[in-house]
Design an enzyme around this catalytic site. Structure first.
Site, mmCIF file in Angstrom:
data_model
loop_
_atom_site.group_PDB
_atom_site.id
_atom_site.type_symbol
_atom_site.label_atom_id
_atom_site.label_comp_id
_atom_site.label_asym_id
_atom_site.label_seq_id
_atom_site.Cartn_x
_atom_site.Cartn_y
_atom_site.Cartn_z
ATOM 1 N N THR A 179 5.322 2.754 -7.791
ATOM 2 C CA THR A 179 5.165 1.623 -7.088
ATOM 3 C C THR A 179 5.148 0.198 -7.776
ATOM 4 O O THR A 179 4.652 0.484 -9.000
ATOM 5 C CB THR A 179 3.872 1.599 -6.192
ATOM 6 O OG1 THR A 179 3.548 0.371 -5.814
ATOM 7 C CG2 THR A 179 2.867 2.178 -6.888
ATOM 8 N N ASP A 180 5.488 -0.936 -7.425
ATOM 9 C CA ASP A 180 5.343 -2.018 -8.106
ATOM 10 C C ASP A 180 3.840 -2.451 -8.346
ATOM 11 O O ASP A 180 3.485 -3.399 -9.075
ATOM 12 C CB ASP A 180 6.233 -2.967 -7.257
ATOM 13 C CG ASP A 180 5.732 -3.510 -6.026
ATOM 14 O OD1 ASP A 180 5.051 -2.668 -5.610
ATOM 15 O OD2 ASP A 180 6.227 -4.463 -5.560
ATOM 16 N N GLU A 181 3.056 -1.740 -7.595
ATOM 17 C CA GLU A 181 1.816 -1.978 -7.501
ATOM 18 C C GLU A 181 0.799 -2.040 -9.027
ATOM 19 O O GLU A 181 -0.108 -2.306 -9.049
ATOM 20 C CB GLU A 181 0.578 -1.568 -6.362
ATOM 21 C CG GLU A 181 1.298 -1.865 -5.278
ATOM 22 C CD GLU A 181 0.467 -1.577 -3.845
ATOM 23 O OE1 GLU A 181 -0.694 -1.452 -4.042
ATOM 24 O OE2 GLU A 181 1.210 -1.185 -2.793
ATOM 25 N N TYR B 97 -5.776 3.100 -5.768
ATOM 26 C CA TYR B 97 -4.359 3.607 -5.251
ATOM 27 C C TYR B 97 -3.589 2.988 -6.914
ATOM 28 O O TYR B 97 -2.805 4.153 -7.345
ATOM 29 C CB TYR B 97 -4.042 3.260 -4.311
ATOM 30 C CG TYR B 97 -2.095 3.171 -4.264
ATOM 31 C CD1 TYR B 97 -1.773 4.413 -3.897
ATOM 32 C CD2 TYR B 97 -1.536 2.247 -3.906
ATOM 33 C CE1 TYR B 97 -0.305 4.714 -4.120
ATOM 34 C CE2 TYR B 97 0.083 2.249 -4.040
ATOM 35 C CZ TYR B 97 0.400 3.750 -3.863
ATOM 36 O OH TYR B 97 1.859 3.743 -3.865
ATOM 37 N N LYS C 45 -1.523 5.851 -9.676
ATOM 38 C CA LYS C 45 -0.216 5.690 -9.829
ATOM 39 C C LYS C 45 0.175 5.411 -11.095
ATOM 40 O O LYS C 45 1.172 5.884 -12.069
ATOM 41 C CB LYS C 45 0.537 4.731 -8.893
ATOM 42 C CG LYS C 45 0.483 4.963 -7.452
ATOM 43 C CD LYS C 45 1.348 6.546 -7.125
ATOM 44 C CE LYS C 45 2.708 6.450 -7.188
ATOM 45 N NZ LYS C 45 3.387 7.771 -6.725
ATOM 46 N N ASN D 126 7.244 -2.766 -1.442
ATOM 47 C CA ASN D 126 6.898 -2.218 -0.316
ATOM 48 C C ASN D 126 8.026 -1.842 0.681
ATOM 49 O O ASN D 126 8.970 -2.437 0.827
ATOM 50 C CB ASN D 126 6.348 -3.344 0.523
ATOM 51 C CG ASN D 126 4.587 -3.430 0.165
ATOM 52 O OD1 ASN D 126 4.452 -3.596 -1.145
ATOM 53 N ND2 ASN D 126 3.686 -3.472 1.333
ATOM 54 N N ARG E 239 4.621 -9.987 -0.016
ATOM 55 C CA ARG E 239 5.372 -8.696 -0.455
ATOM 56 C C ARG E 239 6.829 -8.826 -0.355
ATOM 57 O O ARG E 239 7.366 -9.514 0.166
ATOM 58 C CB ARG E 239 4.815 -7.632 0.451
ATOM 59 C CG ARG E 239 3.244 -7.467 0.649
ATOM 60 C CD ARG E 239 2.586 -6.800 -0.772
ATOM 61 N NE ARG E 239 1.157 -6.617 -0.714
ATOM 62 C CZ ARG E 239 0.393 -7.655 -1.306
ATOM 63 N NH1 ARG E 239 0.826 -8.599 -1.811
ATOM 64 N NH2 ARG E 239 -0.905 -7.190 -1.238
ATOM 65 N N ASN F 18 2.621 -12.024 4.565
ATOM 66 C CA ASN F 18 2.101 -11.148 5.763
ATOM 67 C C ASN F 18 2.097 -11.729 7.007
ATOM 68 O O ASN F 18 2.677 -11.233 7.942
ATOM 69 C CB ASN F 18 0.968 -10.297 5.256
ATOM 70 C CG ASN F 18 0.808 -9.641 4.175
ATOM 71 O OD1 ASN F 18 1.948 -9.068 3.886
ATOM 72 N ND2 ASN F 18 -0.334 -8.946 3.787
ATOM 73 N N ARG G 13 -9.069 -7.762 2.314
ATOM 74 C CA ARG G 13 -9.060 -6.316 1.530
ATOM 75 C C ARG G 13 -9.916 -6.694 0.262
ATOM 76 O O ARG G 13 -9.456 -7.607 -0.542
ATOM 77 C CB ARG G 13 -7.917 -5.623 1.237
ATOM 78 C CG ARG G 13 -7.820 -4.651 0.372
ATOM 79 C CD ARG G 13 -6.337 -4.269 0.040
ATOM 80 N NE ARG G 13 -5.312 -3.621 1.078
ATOM 81 C CZ ARG G 13 -4.259 -3.455 1.159
ATOM 82 N NH1 ARG G 13 -3.607 -3.933 0.207
ATOM 83 N NH2 ARG G 13 -3.759 -2.458 2.273
HETATM 84 P P1 NAD Z 1 3.249 8.846 2.415
HETATM 85 O O1 NAD Z 1 1.838 8.680 2.563
HETATM 86 O O2 NAD Z 1 3.817 8.757 3.784
HETATM 87 O O3 NAD Z 1 3.688 10.369 2.217
HETATM 88 C C1 NAD Z 1 3.074 11.143 1.328
HETATM 89 C C2 NAD Z 1 3.486 12.606 1.374
HETATM 90 O O4 NAD Z 1 2.780 13.498 0.329
HETATM 91 C C3 NAD Z 1 2.715 13.135 2.776
HETATM 92 O O5 NAD Z 1 3.889 13.948 3.277
HETATM 93 C C4 NAD Z 1 1.622 14.240 2.271
HETATM 94 O O6 NAD Z 1 1.441 15.261 3.186
HETATM 95 C C5 NAD Z 1 2.161 14.283 0.885
HETATM 96 N N1 NAD Z 1 1.083 14.795 0.100
HETATM 97 C C6 NAD Z 1 -0.020 14.165 -0.177
HETATM 98 N N2 NAD Z 1 -0.918 14.712 -1.016
HETATM 99 C C7 NAD Z 1 -0.193 15.902 -1.455
HETATM 100 C C8 NAD Z 1 -0.415 17.058 -2.203
HETATM 101 N N3 NAD Z 1 -1.833 17.165 -2.795
HETATM 102 N N4 NAD Z 1 0.415 18.075 -2.194
HETATM 103 C C9 NAD Z 1 1.644 18.075 -1.879
HETATM 104 N N5 NAD Z 1 1.992 17.139 -0.816
HETATM 105 C C10 NAD Z 1 1.014 15.968 -0.513
HETATM 106 O O7 NAD Z 1 3.682 8.271 1.224
HETATM 107 P P2 NAD Z 1 5.102 7.349 1.029
HETATM 108 O O8 NAD Z 1 4.866 5.918 1.741
HETATM 109 O O9 NAD Z 1 6.152 7.884 1.706
HETATM 110 O O10 NAD Z 1 5.400 7.244 -0.363
HETATM 111 C C11 NAD Z 1 5.866 8.270 -1.261
HETATM 112 C C12 NAD Z 1 5.862 7.727 -2.502
HETATM 113 O O11 NAD Z 1 6.173 6.518 -3.090
HETATM 114 C C13 NAD Z 1 4.374 7.792 -3.203
HETATM 115 O O12 NAD Z 1 4.439 8.343 -4.412
HETATM 116 C C14 NAD Z 1 4.177 6.218 -3.236
HETATM 117 O O13 NAD Z 1 3.188 6.006 -4.407
HETATM 118 C C15 NAD Z 1 5.457 5.743 -3.569
HETATM 119 N N6 NAD Z 1 5.701 4.324 -3.155
HETATM 120 C C16 NAD Z 1 5.372 3.845 -1.948
HETATM 121 C C17 NAD Z 1 5.711 2.655 -1.304
HETATM 122 C C18 NAD Z 1 5.712 2.418 0.131
HETATM 123 O O14 NAD Z 1 5.808 1.037 0.384
HETATM 124 N N7 NAD Z 1 5.306 3.024 1.065
HETATM 125 C C19 NAD Z 1 6.355 1.683 -2.189
HETATM 126 C C20 NAD Z 1 6.486 2.178 -3.449
HETATM 127 C C21 NAD Z 1 6.312 3.317 -3.915
#
Ligand code: NAD
Length: 422
Positions: free
Chosen positions: A165-167, A227, A231, A256, A291, A326, A363
């Site tokens: 993530t960019d965070e 979080y 990461k 995001n 964002r 937002n 937050r």
């Molecule tokens: P999400 O929370 O929707 O999905 C996470 C998935 O991981 C779920 O299906 C969950 O069941 C599974 N999971 C969690 N813990 C687990 C474990 N211990 N073993 C196996 N599976 C497990 O997340 P997302 O929004 O789809 O994000 C996916 C990735 O992208 C993450 O790594 C997140 O950090 C990164 N990311 C997300 C965003 C965003 O805006 N959502 C932006 C940048 C990066």
């Protein structure tokens, strides 16, 4: 890698079929990646997901019956389970998305974030190292000229793609804050905000970051929440496994995401669903946090491009060039909803969805602004987002209107209560 001038999009060149292990494939972005791989490539996909509250196999309904799709319910922290999956499926690459992903939940309970995001990543790296590096692998020939030296970027040759993530970069200066310091006369002529211009030996100040600054691949890490700190730790582990053990890794840091199949704890789906039910639309603080929004299917395409064409050991930032406050996002959703599904005054007792906005306590540690410089992935790999924020948000709202079957049952897991008060 040196940027390629005058980049030409690669002509469609189907990769030889590979076996891709996608972790977190039942989540929001992971399911978009799995759907993309099954619909637009010839690869086999092994989806490894623990199915936490955020995992939902219904998001994969369209592809679940495809013979190239396999599901394994397992925890990425479970080393034996990971080794068994490697033995059974012999994956050629990993796209690692499994994570605890919600900042508010990380404030209420950081332990799961440390466990899954750090220990889970470590466990996968060790499994990959054992299976891919302990026995010498034959080099993958370059499919374009089989007799030449192997392609050093040999796309699907045992690659560990870590999705982040960019965070991890912390936050950027917010235009309103910089404007505020100028109005208060805190800025000197060089543009820095040194406390006393009369100081006998002024300490050199770094230049004031401009409100135009963006996160690049070399921005130092400065995470704010449990979080983002977890990461950041996982990103460091992945790069260390490349440098120390020679594991073929690539890292992407994205802004995001929004789009279909998004769990309603996150801003955009929460606002859509609360509005439809006439519930308050909570806005943290003043709602002025910025964002940079990216449509999830654009992200899925970017990830597949990086997996196949990214250079080993490199990082690519992925963003949508859509910086929005937002509050603007909430207002735009209300406008789109008003057009696509006008308020039923008799049921909700309001004239417009905007009347549901409520300002709530911010937050803790809330980052002010994120914005991505995505020029590296654009110039080197030719990826650009296809959706504008306007087109992507409209598609998203329409999707939630059309797909109640997907989101109605989620109430049992989460009833949209406030999280993240600490
Ligand atoms: P999400 O929370 O929707 O999905 C996470 C998935 O991981 C779920 O299906 C969950 O069941 C599974 N999971 C969690 N813990 C687990 C474990 N211990 N073993 C196996 N599976 C497990 O997340 P997302 O929004 O789809 O994000 C996916 C990735 O992208 C993450 O790594 C997140 O950090 C990164 N990311 C997300 C965003 C965003 O805006 N959502 C932006 C940048 C990066």
């Amino acid at each position: 890698m040196t940027p390629t001038p005058n980049f030409q999009h690669p002509t469609p060149n189907p990769q030889p079929p590979s076996s891709i292990l996608v972790t977190g494939g039942a989540g929001f972005i992971g399911s978009a990646v799995v759907r993309h791989l099954i619909k637009h490539t010839n690869h086999t996909v092994i989806n490894v997901d623990k199915l936490t509250y955020a995992g939902n196999l219904q998001s994969l309904r369209d592809v679940a019956d495809d013979p190239r799709y396999h599901f394994e319910q397992a925890d990425i922290c479970d080393r034996q389970a990971m080794e068994d999956i490697f033995t059974r499926h012999q994956p050629t690459s990993i796209m690692h998305l499994a994570a605890e992903s919600h900042v508010d939940r990380s404030i209420d309970g950081p332990a799961e974030f440390i466990n899954t995001n750090i220990i889970g990543t470590y466990t996968l790296l060790e499994a990959a190292r054992k299976f891919w590096l302990s026995t010498p692998q034959p080099p993958t020939p370059n499919p374009q000229s089989p007799n030449s030296t192997p392609n050093p970027h040999s796309p699907m040759h045992h690659r560990f793609h870590h999705i982040s993530t960019d965070e991890v970069y912390g936050d950027l200066p917010h235009p309103d804050d910089i404007l505020g310091s100028r109005e208060l006369g805190l800025e000197n002529r060089e543009g820095s905000t040194s406390p006393s211009p009369h100081s006998p030996s002024p300490i050199p100040q770094p230049p004031t970051p401009s409100p135009q600054s963006l996160f690049t691949e070399t921005t130092p890490y400065h995470p704010s929440s449990p979080y983002s700190a977890s990461k950041a730790s996982s990103d460091h582990l992945v790069r260390a496994w490349h440098r120390t053990y020679g594991l073929n890794v690539v890292v992407t840091n994205c802004s995001n995401n929004y789009g279909p199949y998004h769990f309603p704890e996150k801003l955009i789906p929460l606002v859509i669903l609360n509005a439809l039910e006439g519930k308050p639309l909570p806005i943290y603080g003043k709602g002025d946090q910025i964002r940079d929004w990216l449509y999830v299917e654009d992200h899925a395409r970017a990830l597949c491009t990086v997996l196949e064409h990214g250079a080993t050991g490199e990082t690519y930032n992925i963003g949508g060039h859509n910086e929005k406050k937002n509050i603007e996002v909430v207002d735009t959703i209300c406008e789109i909803l008003q057009e696509l599904s006008p308020v039923q005054h008799s049921t909700l007792n309001i004239q417009h969805y905007k009347e549901l906005k409520v300002f709530v306590a911010d937050r803790p540690g809330h980052d002010r602004r994120y914005a991505i410089d995505a020029s590296k992935i654009q110039q080197e790999l030719g990826w650009t987002p296809q959706e504008t924020f306007a087109s992507g948000l409209r598609k998203t709202v329409q999707w939630y209107l059309d797909n109640q079957w997907w989101w109605q049952p989620l109430r049992e897991k989460y009833n949209r209560e406030r999280l993240g008060n600490g």
